[in-house]
Write a protein that holds these residues in place. Structure first.
Motif, PDB file in Angstrom:
ATOM      1  N   MET A 280       0.827  -1.211   0.000  1.00 54.90           N
ATOM      2  CA  MET A 280       0.000   0.000   0.000  1.00 54.90           C
ATOM      3  C   MET A 280       0.858   1.256   0.000  1.00 54.90           C
ATOM      4  N   GLU A 281       1.920   1.238   0.785  1.00 53.06           N
ATOM      5  CA  GLU A 281       2.804   2.406   0.860  1.00 53.06           C
ATOM      6  C   GLU A 281       3.505   2.648  -0.479  1.00 53.06           C
ATOM      7  N   ASP A 282       3.960   1.569  -1.116  1.00 54.48           N
ATOM      8  CA  ASP A 282       4.605   1.702  -2.423  1.00 54.48           C
ATOM      9  C   ASP A 282       3.632   2.268  -3.454  1.00 54.48           C
ATOM     10  N   GLN A 283       2.377   1.829  -3.386  1.00 52.03           N
ATOM     11  CA  GLN A 283       1.366   2.313  -4.324  1.00 52.03           C
ATOM     12  C   GLN A 283       1.107   3.807  -4.122  1.00 52.03           C
ATOM     13  N   LEU A 284       1.082   4.246  -2.854  1.00 54.73           N
ATOM     14  CA  LEU A 284       0.874   5.666  -2.556  1.00 54.73           C
ATOM     15  C   LEU A 284       2.021   6.510  -3.106  1.00 54.73           C
ATOM     16  N   VAL A 285       3.240   6.004  -2.960  1.00 46.54           N
ATOM     17  CA  VAL A 285       4.411   6.721  -3.488  1.00 46.54           C
ATOM     18  C   VAL A 285       4.312   6.827  -5.012  1.00 46.54           C
ATOM     19  N   GLN A 286       3.898   5.729  -5.658  1.00 46.34           N
ATOM     20  CA  GLN A 286       3.770   5.732  -7.111  1.00 46.34           C
ATOM     21  C   GLN A 286       2.733   6.755  -7.566  1.00 46.34           C
ATOM     22  N   VAL A 287       1.620   6.843  -6.852  1.00 46.14           N
ATOM     23  CA  VAL A 287       0.579   7.814  -7.192  1.00 46.14           C
ATOM     24  C   VAL A 287       1.100   9.241  -7.042  1.00 46.14           C
ATOM     25  N   MET A 288       1.845   9.490  -5.958  1.00 46.93           N
ATOM     26  CA  MET A 288       2.397  10.828  -5.737  1.00 46.93           C
ATOM     27  C   MET A 288       3.388  11.205  -6.843  1.00 46.93           C
ATOM     28  N   ILE A 289       4.223  10.244  -7.233  1.00 42.52           N
ATOM     29  CA  ILE A 289       5.167  10.486  -8.325  1.00 42.52           C
ATOM     30  C   ILE A 289       4.413  10.752  -9.618  1.00 42.52           C
ATOM     31  N   ALA A 290       3.341   9.972  -9.857  1.00 42.25           N
ATOM     32  CA  ALA A 290       2.544  10.125 -11.076  1.00 42.25           C
ATOM     33  C   ALA A 290       1.911  11.515 -11.146  1.00 42.25           C
ATOM     34  N   VAL A 291       1.367  11.977 -10.032  1.00 46.59           N
ATOM     35  CA  VAL A 291       0.733  13.302  -9.990  1.00 46.59           C
ATOM     36  C   VAL A 291       1.764  14.398 -10.237  1.00 46.59           C
ATOM     37  N   LEU A 292       2.944  14.262  -9.639  1.00 44.46           N
ATOM     38  CA  LEU A 292       3.989  15.270  -9.806  1.00 44.46           C
ATOM     39  C   LEU A 292       4.460  15.332 -11.271  1.00 44.46           C
ATOM     40  N   ILE A 293       4.774  14.166 -11.844  1.00 44.09           N
ATOM     41  CA  ILE A 293       5.252  14.127 -13.230  1.00 44.09           C
ATOM     42  C   ILE A 293       4.178  14.635 -14.187  1.00 44.09           C
ATOM     43  N   SER A 294       2.936  14.199 -13.979  1.00 41.15           N
ATOM     44  CA  SER A 294       1.835  14.601 -14.862  1.00 41.15           C
ATOM     45  C   SER A 294       1.596  16.106 -14.789  1.00 41.15           C
ATOM     46  N   SER A 295       1.695  16.671 -13.589  1.00 44.41           N
ATOM     47  CA  SER A 295       1.502  18.120 -13.421  1.00 44.41           C
ATOM     48  C   SER A 295       2.567  18.894 -14.181  1.00 44.41           C
ATOM     49  N   LEU A 296       3.821  18.477 -14.045  1.00 45.64           N
ATOM     50  CA  LEU A 296       4.923  19.179 -14.693  1.00 45.64           C
ATOM     51  C   LEU A 296       4.823  19.095 -16.213  1.00 45.64           C
ATOM     52  N   ILE A 297       4.487  17.907 -16.719  1.00 43.04           N
ATOM     53  CA  ILE A 297       4.411  17.729 -18.170  1.00 43.04           C
ATOM     54  C   ILE A 297       3.213  18.479 -18.754  1.00 43.04           C
ATOM     55  N   ALA A 298       2.066  18.441 -18.064  1.00 44.30           N
ATOM     56  CA  ALA A 298       0.879  19.152 -18.545  1.00 44.30           C
ATOM     57  C   ALA A 298       1.133  20.662 -18.574  1.00 44.30           C
ATOM     58  N   LEU A 299       1.789  21.172 -17.547  1.00 44.79           N
ATOM     59  CA  LEU A 299       2.111  22.604 -17.497  1.00 44.79           C
ATOM     60  C   LEU A 299       3.071  22.982 -18.625  1.00 44.79           C
ATOM     61  N   ARG A 300       4.088  22.153 -18.821  1.00 41.35           N
ATOM     62  CA  ARG A 300       5.061  22.417 -19.891  1.00 41.35           C
ATOM     63  C   ARG A 300       4.388  22.373 -21.261  1.00 41.35           C
ATOM     64  N   ALA A 301       3.500  21.397 -21.455  1.00 39.37           N
ATOM     65  CA  ALA A 301       2.808  21.263 -22.740  1.00 39.37           C
ATOM     66  C   ALA A 301       1.919  22.479 -23.004  1.00 39.37           C
ATOM     67  N   TYR A 302       1.305  23.017 -21.958  1.00 36.84           N
ATOM     68  CA  TYR A 302       0.474  24.207 -22.107  1.00 36.84           C
ATOM     69  C   TYR A 302       1.333  25.411 -22.493  1.00 36.84           C
ATOM     70  N   ARG A 303       2.462  25.567 -21.838  1.00 38.35           N
ATOM     71  CA  ARG A 303       3.346  26.695 -22.126  1.00 38.35           C
ATOM     72  C   ARG A 303       3.957  26.611 -23.521  1.00 38.35           C
ATOM     73  N   LYS A 304       4.139  25.366 -24.016  1.00 42.62           N
ATOM     74  CA  LYS A 304       4.716  25.175 -25.347  1.00 42.62           C
ATOM     75  C   LYS A 304       3.653  25.163 -26.452  1.00 42.62           C
ATOM     76  N   ASN A 305       2.392  25.419 -26.056  1.00 39.73           N
ATOM     77  CA  ASN A 305       1.270  25.428 -27.006  1.00 39.73           C
ATOM     78  C   ASN A 305       0.956  24.064 -27.601  1.00 39.73           C
ATOM     79  N   SER A 306       1.436  22.982 -26.954  1.00 38.44           N
ATOM     80  CA  SER A 306       1.074  21.641 -27.413  1.00 38.44           C
ATOM     81  C   SER A 306      -0.348  21.301 -26.980  1.00 38.44           C
ATOM     82  N   LEU A 307      -0.792  21.896 -25.859  1.00 37.75           N
ATOM     83  CA  LEU A 307      -2.134  21.687 -25.332  1.00 37.75           C
ATOM     84  C   LEU A 307      -2.735  23.033 -24.943  1.00 37.75           C
TER      85      LEU A 307
END
Length: 287
Positions: A1-28
């Motif tokens: 359960m703890e490993d799964q929580l860490v994976q979710v936190m990493i997923a949210v962090l990476i997804s946030s950074l990539i989505a923000l970058r894609a918006y700034r680059k006009n990809s999204l």
């Protein structure tokens, strides 16, 4: 359960950074960034290999979309700076995959697995569907973005007669080669992380390598399916005022091919669905 929580936190962090970058680059655009964040977070939270396939598709297709923008601007009636995509386009290319990922999570609670129908036909079919899904998406994007830049005259897939660049259903040799290459990239994105996330038996491990040629075939097949649908169920016409190929009829538009049944997003959705189903069955046979 703890490993799964860490994976979710990493997923949210990476997804946030990539989505923000894609918006700034006009990809999204804004809606595309939010939809992209959701799709990406789901993939990475459930399985890193699923996230790797999504990221391989997103980064390579975004890069190719921006290649040769000056020429594409003169050809594409729906051209957007940076290839900016909205939420509908994001879900057209990631909605079915998200459903498959959630189904995988419900059956395995995110436990990574090798493709082996002897252990589970359902899981093998689900993973095969995901491989086919992103092979199709990547294959269609690479073939479209590189094919339109080719000096080769495109030919309509249903009749093989020469057509204008930008015509739905128009194919080139360069585009077909690009589609197969794009599919193999998805196969590599699935295989390489598996070296670190899952241990297979020797026989099963060697079989996993078949994913690469399979994904190449899926990329090519998905592109061809997309082209057939585009040539038959999506309207293409030449506008004498804009001097471009357009996807909607009008008083200044001369029809080239197709019917106004599906738009580009509809064509993408249907081709992705069909390629996913076909790849699932092939995976059951191979693995």
């Amino acid at each position: 359960m703890e490993d799964q929580l860490v994976q979710v936190m990493i997923a949210v962090l990476i997804s946030s950074l990539i989505a923000l970058r894609a918006y700034r680059k006009n990809s999204l655009d804004v809606s595309g960034a939010f939809a992209g964040f959701f799709v990406m977070a789901v993939h990475l939270s459930v399985n890193y290999r699923f996230g790797a396939m999504l990221l391989a598709f997103f980064f390579t297709s975004s890069k190719l979309t921006k290649m040769g923008e000056d020429r594409k601007r003169t050809l594409d009636a729906d051209f957007k700076e940076g290839g900016q995509r909205n939420w509908i386009q994001v879900l057209s290319n990631g909605g079915i995959a998200s459903v498959l990922v959630i189904a995988f999570w419900g059956l395995t609670t995110s436990q990574d697995t090798c493709l082996d129908s002897k252990q589970s036909k359902i899981i093998t079919a689900l993973v095969g569907g995901l491989i086919g899904h992103y092979s199709c998406c990547n294959g269609d994007t690479w073939s479209s973005e590189l094919g339109v830049l080719s000096d080769e005259q495109p030919r309509l897939i249903t009749t093989f007669r020469p057509v204008r660049r930008g015509t739905n259903g128009g194919i080139t040799k360069a585009g077909l080669v690009a589609a197969a290459a794009a599919g193999s990239v998805i196969g590599l994105a699935f295989i390489l992380p598996g070296f670190f996330t899952k241990s297979c038996t020797n026989d099963a491990f060697l079989k996993q390598l078949f994913v690469i040629p399979l994904s190449a075939i899926a990329g090519l097949a998905g592109s061809l399916i997309d082209s057939i649908l585009g040539a038959t169920l999506q309207f293409s016409g030449f506008c004498s005022v804009r001097n471009k190929v357009v996807s909607k009829p009008g008083p200044t538009v001369k029809r080239i091919s197709g019917l106004s049944i599906l738009d580009n997003n509809g064509v993408n959705l249907v081709s992705v669905f069909l390629t996913s189903v076909l790849t699932s069955f092939i995976c059951l046979y191979i693995f």
